[in-house]
Design an enzyme around this catalytic site. Structure first.
Site, PDB file in Angstrom:
ATOM      1  N   CYS A 107       3.645  -0.475  15.512  1.00 46.65           N
ATOM      2  CA  CYS A 107       3.735   0.144  14.197  1.00 46.65           C
ATOM      3  C   CYS A 107       5.037   0.946  14.165  1.00 46.65           C
ATOM      4  O   CYS A 107       5.238   1.827  15.003  1.00 46.65           O
ATOM      5  CB  CYS A 107       2.513   1.046  14.015  1.00 46.65           C
ATOM      6  N   CYS A 118       1.261  11.541  -0.516  1.00 41.48           N
ATOM      7  CA  CYS A 118      -0.167  11.193  -0.504  1.00 41.48           C
ATOM      8  C   CYS A 118      -0.969  12.337   0.105  1.00 41.48           C
ATOM      9  O   CYS A 118      -0.581  12.903   1.127  1.00 41.48           O
ATOM     10  CB  CYS A 118      -0.404   9.905   0.291  1.00 41.48           C
ATOM     11  N   CYS A 341      -0.798   8.462  11.575  1.00 34.34           N
ATOM     12  CA  CYS A 341       0.552   8.752  11.102  1.00 34.34           C
ATOM     13  C   CYS A 341       0.975  10.214  11.134  1.00 34.34           C
ATOM     14  O   CYS A 341       0.355  11.043  10.476  1.00 34.34           O
ATOM     15  CB  CYS A 341       0.627   8.395   9.614  1.00 34.34           C
TER      16      CYS A 341
HETATM   17  N1  SAH Z   1       4.194   4.389   2.987  1.00 38.31           N
HETATM   18  C1  SAH Z   1       3.495   3.191   3.343  1.00 38.31           C
HETATM   19  C2  SAH Z   1       3.332   2.968   4.831  1.00 38.31           C
HETATM   20  C3  SAH Z   1       2.951   4.145   5.693  1.00 38.31           C
HETATM   21  S1  SAH Z   1       1.299   4.706   5.695  1.00 38.31           S
HETATM   22  C4  SAH Z   1       2.167   3.119   2.622  1.00 38.31           C
HETATM   23  O1  SAH Z   1       1.842   4.043   1.902  1.00 38.31           O
HETATM   24  O2  SAH Z   1       1.492   2.104   2.724  1.00 38.31           O
HETATM   25  C5  SAH Z   1       0.327   3.457   6.436  1.00 38.31           C
HETATM   26  C6  SAH Z   1      -1.118   3.435   5.967  1.00 38.31           C
HETATM   27  O3  SAH Z   1      -1.869   4.534   6.501  1.00 38.31           O
HETATM   28  C7  SAH Z   1      -1.240   3.570   4.458  1.00 38.31           C
HETATM   29  O4  SAH Z   1      -2.229   2.693   3.984  1.00 38.31           O
HETATM   30  C8  SAH Z   1      -1.657   5.010   4.294  1.00 38.31           C
HETATM   31  O5  SAH Z   1      -2.225   5.236   3.040  1.00 38.31           O
HETATM   32  C9  SAH Z   1      -2.590   5.184   5.473  1.00 38.31           C
HETATM   33  N2  SAH Z   1      -2.861   6.556   5.866  1.00 38.31           N
HETATM   34  C10 SAH Z   1      -2.035   7.619   5.902  1.00 38.31           C
HETATM   35  N3  SAH Z   1      -2.668   8.719   6.319  1.00 38.31           N
HETATM   36  C11 SAH Z   1      -3.944   8.357   6.573  1.00 38.31           C
HETATM   37  C12 SAH Z   1      -5.100   9.065   7.036  1.00 38.31           C
HETATM   38  N4  SAH Z   1      -5.051  10.352   7.307  1.00 38.31           N
HETATM   39  N5  SAH Z   1      -6.249   8.359   7.182  1.00 38.31           N
HETATM   40  C13 SAH Z   1      -6.286   7.027   6.911  1.00 38.31           C
HETATM   41  N6  SAH Z   1      -5.238   6.310   6.476  1.00 38.31           N
HETATM   42  C14 SAH Z   1      -4.077   6.974   6.293  1.00 38.31           C
END
Ligand code: SAH
Length: 349
Positions: A107, A118, A341
């Site tokens: 990843c 988000c 992440c």
């Molecule tokens: N910016 C991109 C890629 C990075 S995040 C995107 O938004 O898709 C990768 C994935 O992890 C995304 O689906 C994101 O919404 C999710 N994600 C981020 N934080 C998270 C968390 N705390 N729990 C579960 N999924 C999460």
């Protein structure tokens, strides 16, 4: 050896590498030799089929890969490895290597931090510091492959790549696409784009652009909600694009690439996890060539949002299956090593 003002070799296409070699007054076939070393992430000093004189000339103007693994954590549960990388300018990013029967998946991050905001995500807490160059995205793969070769010689290395680390790849569009071309290049990593996924929060105009690039990469879309009201509670990007626009762009992507789209759906307690939400989601996706990845929210301590129970996750998935939606639960890997992440980087800043 510093990095300032030097050329990052792993970020060059083969054509650009050839031009670079010629600009140093060397003959073009040196580019072949160099490319073979770069693919392995070797340092210039290790390029034993180049003369010492050429190596020191190269070292003055270039480096292969500026991404270094500064720290690594290995999960005792499933062998997942988490990396903290240091970039040439001292910024830190992170990545995860997941071990599967059919090969390792890495990843990769595309930005230092993220500006998408988000509400459940740790990567976005301090905003976006900067975007990564294509070479810095590729450099993560090279650094991990090199580590694998050093620790377990002969092992295959990274087989699949997901652009799901910190950052929004489509907010760093040009470098992300350049990265995809480098990954796929025959004289580069030579990895099929079918083994690469790009995950986006749904930047609609860029999704159309990507569909037109002719790159058959798997598109993952972070949907996380069955309607715009809920999506706006979780993702500021939903104020810019409605779900119907996102889905329209997805249909275009499917039509252009022939590939199904993956929807990411993180279950957030009290927000998007009711069975009625599953019904609404199934209604949205009916007839679409797609797959849903349900992810139990990984709780981030700086965020108020809560996860859900195993039972809630299972019944949400079951309901989607009953509605004939192709769905799986995303395996939570590396739970003991801050797999989600942005968590490791934050704890080290
Ligand atoms: N910016 C991109 C890629 C990075 S995040 C995107 O938004 O898709 C990768 C994935 O992890 C995304 O689906 C994101 O919404 C999710 N994600 C981020 N934080 C998270 C968390 N705390 N729990 C579960 N999924 C999460």
């Amino acid at each position: 050896m510093g990095f300032e003002g030097k050329t990052e070799l792993c970020g060059l296409s083969f054509e650009e590498l050839k031009a670079f070699v010629l600009s140093l007054g060397e003959s073009a076939f040196r580019a072949e030799q160099l490319a073979a070393w770069i693919r392995q992430g070797a340092a210039i000093g290790e390029m034993t089929n180049l003369s010492k004189a050429l190596r020191s000339k190269l070292e003055q103007v270039a480096y292969v890969n500026g991404v270094k693994i500064r720290e690594s954590l290995t999960s005792k549960i499933d062998g997942t490895e988490k990396y903290l990388y240091e970039l040439p300018d001292g910024n830190l990013i992170e990545g995860v290597r997941m071990r599967y029967r059919y090969g390792d998946t890495l990843c990769v991050s595309t930005q230092v931090g993220c500006r998408m905001g988000c509400k459940f995500c740790a990567s976005t807490l301090d905003g976006c510091v900067r975007s990564l160059s294509a070479g810095e995205i590729l450099g993560q793969v090279l650094a991990v492959n090199r580590r694998i070769q050093a620790l377990t010689p002969g092992e295959y290395g990274i087989h699949n790549i997901v652009m799901m680390g910190s950052g929004e790849p489509l907010d760093n569009y040009d470098e992300s696409v350049r990265f995809l071309r480098l990954v796929n290049a025959e004289k580069g990593l030579n990895i099929s784009l079918r083994n690469v996924s790009l995950s986006t929060c749904g930047l609609v105009d860029k999704m159309y652009r990507l569909a037109d690039e002719g790159l058959p990469v798997t598109l993952s879309v972070s949907l996380h909600a069955p309607n715009d009201d809920i999506r706006r509670q979780l993702m500021p990007v939903a104020n810019a694009y409605g779900i119907s626009d996102v889905l329209k762009a997805c249909r275009y992507y499917i039509e252009k690439t022939g590939r199904r789209v993956i929807f990411e759906y993180a279950l957030v307690g009290g927000v998007n996890c009711e069975l009625s939400h599953a019904d609404e989601l199934a209604g949205l996706l009916r007839g679409m060539q797609c797959h849903v990845n349900v992810i139990p929210l990984n709780e981030v301590k700086e965020r108020a949002l809560k996860g859900v129970t195993k039972e809630q996750t299972e019944s949400f998935i079951q309901r989607l299956e009953q509605r004939h939606i192709s769905v799986t639960r995303r395996r939570e890997m590396g739970d003991d090593i801050q797999g989600a992440c942005g968590q490791l980087r934050r704890s080290r800043l």
